[in-house]
Every structure is written in C-alpha cells, then in structure tokens.
Design a protein around this motif. Structure first.
Motif, PDB file in Angstrom:
ATOM      1  N   ILE A   1       0.858  -1.261  -0.073  1.00 24.10           N
ATOM      2  CA  ILE A   1       0.047   0.024   0.011  1.00 24.10           C
ATOM      3  C   ILE A   1       0.935   1.403  -0.016  1.00 24.10           C
TER       4      ILE A   1
ATOM      5  N   LEU B   1       0.991   4.074  -3.107  1.00 26.45           N
ATOM      6  CA  LEU B   1       0.872   5.350  -2.820  1.00 26.45           C
ATOM      7  C   LEU B   1       1.987   6.330  -3.171  1.00 26.45           C
TER       8      LEU B   1
ATOM      9  N   ILE C   1      -5.264   8.095   2.249  1.00 27.87           N
ATOM     10  CA  ILE C   1      -5.414   6.701   2.752  1.00 27.87           C
ATOM     11  C   ILE C   1      -6.798   6.442   2.898  1.00 27.87           C
TER      12      ILE C   1
ATOM     13  N   ARG D   1     -10.609   4.105   1.469  1.00 24.88           N
ATOM     14  CA  ARG D   1     -10.829   2.846   0.647  1.00 24.88           C
ATOM     15  C   ARG D   1     -11.011   3.339  -0.740  1.00 24.88           C
TER      16      ARG D   1
ATOM     17  N   ASN E   1      -9.930   5.740  -2.695  1.00 25.57           N
ATOM     18  CA  ASN E   1      -8.717   6.512  -3.205  1.00 25.57           C
ATOM     19  C   ASN E   1      -7.600   5.117  -3.400  1.00 25.57           C
ATOM     20  N   LEU E   2      -7.663   4.152  -2.520  1.00 28.18           N
ATOM     21  CA  LEU E   2      -7.004   2.882  -2.928  1.00 28.18           C
ATOM     22  C   LEU E   2      -7.361   1.932  -3.990  1.00 28.18           C
TER      23      LEU E   2
ATOM     24  N   TRP F   1      -6.216  -0.972  -5.765  1.00 27.17           N
ATOM     25  CA  TRP F   1      -5.879  -2.006  -4.574  1.00 27.17           C
ATOM     26  C   TRP F   1      -7.186  -2.510  -4.089  1.00 27.17           C
TER      27      TRP F   1
END
Length: 302
Positions: free
Chosen positions: A260, A264, A281, A283, A285-286, A291
């Motif tokens: 992670i 990033l 950080i 959910r 955006n990941l 991700w």
C-alpha cells in the motif's frame, strides 16, 4: 491532491529517467527489520553456531501468507553467507535455502537441493545415490544449515507420504548433523503433528500480524518503510488516524502494508505530490489505484 479514477492513465504518463530510477529502486525487494523479526534472525544465527551433535535442534518459522517469512530468510542467508567471489580459493555456503518441492517425496527433496547447488544430475538417480552426493557436496561447501521455504507445499500429499517425507527430513538432519529451518503458514504445524517425535524437533517461531496491541511498534515499522519510498518530501504517516488506516487496509500483514505504501508513493512521484498524507489513505482512493484488500480478492475475482 488525491488519486482519481484517471490514475490508470496517469501512470502511463512520461516521467523523467531519474523518477523511473527512483520507482525502480523503491520497488526493489528489501527487508525491513523490526524487533520481532530481528529477534528471530538472531535465534537463527545462534542455531547456525550450534555445535554439531547427533540430534540437532531445528526451527519452524510460522506466519501468515505475505507476512515477511521469505524476506526474513533471504536476509538471514545474505548476512550468513559470504558474497560471491569468483577469485576465492574455495566456495563456502554456510546456509543453503531451498524451495520445498511441491509434493512429499524424498527423492524430489534431494533433487531440489542438488539442483539448487547446480548438481542435479538425472531425476531417475536412486535416492541413496542422491543423498551420498549431497552429503559430499555439503561437506565440501561447509554448509551448516538447511532452510526449506514454503513447507506447506507438501500438504497436498497423503498423510502417509508426508510422514515418510518428515522421516527423511529427520534422517537428513541426523546424518549431516545439520539443523533444518522450515517456514510456512500456521497449517504447517498440522503437518508436523502427524509424528510427535518429529514435531518436538522443530521449535516454532511465530511472526505475528500487526495488531492494536503492537501499535507503537507498528508505527516505528511504518516510519522505517517511509525511508525506503524515495519521496522528496516528508510524509504525514505518524498520525494515529493514518496508522490505523494502514493497519486496517493492510489487514495487519507486513507485505500488504508495504505494498500500500509503495503504491501511494508511486502515485506521489508520478503526480508530483512527492508526499503521502493520511487523508489520501481511503478505501475509494486505494480502489482508484487498483488496490483490493486481501480478504476481498477471491470475491473480487468472482
């Protein structure tokens, strides 16, 4: 600035050669030490120095998938073995690390070890012959420890074949007067339990996932990882909120947390942000960065 759904296009954008070099260096596998892992490595170092006896102690490194087992073992081998030197008068290899064969077969174990030593020969070679050659080569290399990674590979074999394989492993340790270290997920302990006399020979060393009760240690680990991200500006990852989100989204596993942070960091380099803040950080955006949480991956595939 935060990731967007256009990130997939952004990563195709041209970046400078220096940025590409940074990304390459950041993605290179590297071991990041922390107290529990260092403690295990030290115990393995003590085992390596153990005087040869008829009944050598052995270790079983136990951890969940993607929680740092292999990286720890590779780091141990790197520090225990001398660097490659083509001009050396004699080659020595104190620690030999081998991938456990995909089935519980004594002959395949010997073949895998010989193959790792570039001395495999014929796969049809009798087991006794393989073992004799193996003993001679390891003695010549002054090998003092055998490491078998991914020991769970033999779980697909029948219980009787696994029992025979474990007996071969025990006999190998006895005949070579050499400690053996195996690594695997917690299910590995079930494999060893088929024969209590063998299970008692392998002291389990646990590499636990990160959790709330080790939050301060986790924070120090995150700071150590940050130093490897090659970013030009400091990150804001020491805040409790950012740390908790890394812990949750990585589900406590070392490899996932590192993945992670590197994802990033790649976005930060390609976007020109050069830093990671806690507000990034999330959910969503990941997810925009591609991700998928470990526990969601099988469902995501479906």
């Amino acid at each position: 600035m935060v990731p967007t759904r256009d990130f997939a296009a952004e990563i195709l954008n041209t970046v400078s050669e220096k940025d590409l070099a940074r990304l390459h260096e950041m993605k290179s596998a590297s071991w990041i030490g922390y107290p529990r892992a260092i403690s295990i490595r030290n115990e393995m170092q003590e085992l390596l120095a153990h005087p040869r006896t008829h009944r050598m102690p052995n270790l079983a490194l136990i951890a969940e998938t993607n929680n740092g087992k292999t990286m720890l073992l590779k780091n141990f081998c790197k520090h225990s073995n001398p660097p490659d030197d083509p001009n050396a008068e004699k080659t020595i290899l104190p620690v030999l690390m081998v991938q456990t064969p995909p089935s519980a077969d004594e002959g395949r174990l010997y073949y895998a070890i010989l193959d790792r030593l570039c001395a495999a020969g014929s796969a049809r070679e009798p087991e006794d012959s393989k073992l004799r050659r193996l003993s001679i080569i390891l003695q010549h290399l002054e090998t003092k420890m055998l490491v078998l990674d991914d020991f769970l590979n033999i779980s697909s074999s029948t219980p009787s074949r696994r029992r025979k394989f474990l007996n071969a492993l025990r006999n190998l340790s006895i005949s070579l007067e050499m400690p053996i270290v195996i690594s695997g997920t917690p299910e590995t302990l079930n494999i060893l339990s088929v024969d209590p006399s063998i299970a008692n020979r392998f002291k389990p060393l646990f590499l636990p996932k990160w959790s709330e009760d080790r939050f301060e240690e986790f924070a120090r680990f995150v700071v150590s990882v940050e130093k490897t991200l090659m970013l030009k500006k400091p990150c804001q990852l020491r805040e409790e909120n950012a740390l908790r989100k890394l812990l949750i989204f990585g589900e406590g596993m070392i490899g996932e947390v590192v993945a992670i942070m590197r994802l990033l960091a790649e976005w930060a380099i390609r976007s020109g942000t050069e830093s990671i803040s806690g507000e990034v950080i999330t959910r969503d955006n990941l997810k925009a960065l591609g991700w998928v949480m470990p526990s969601d991956r099988s469902r995501h595939y479906e």
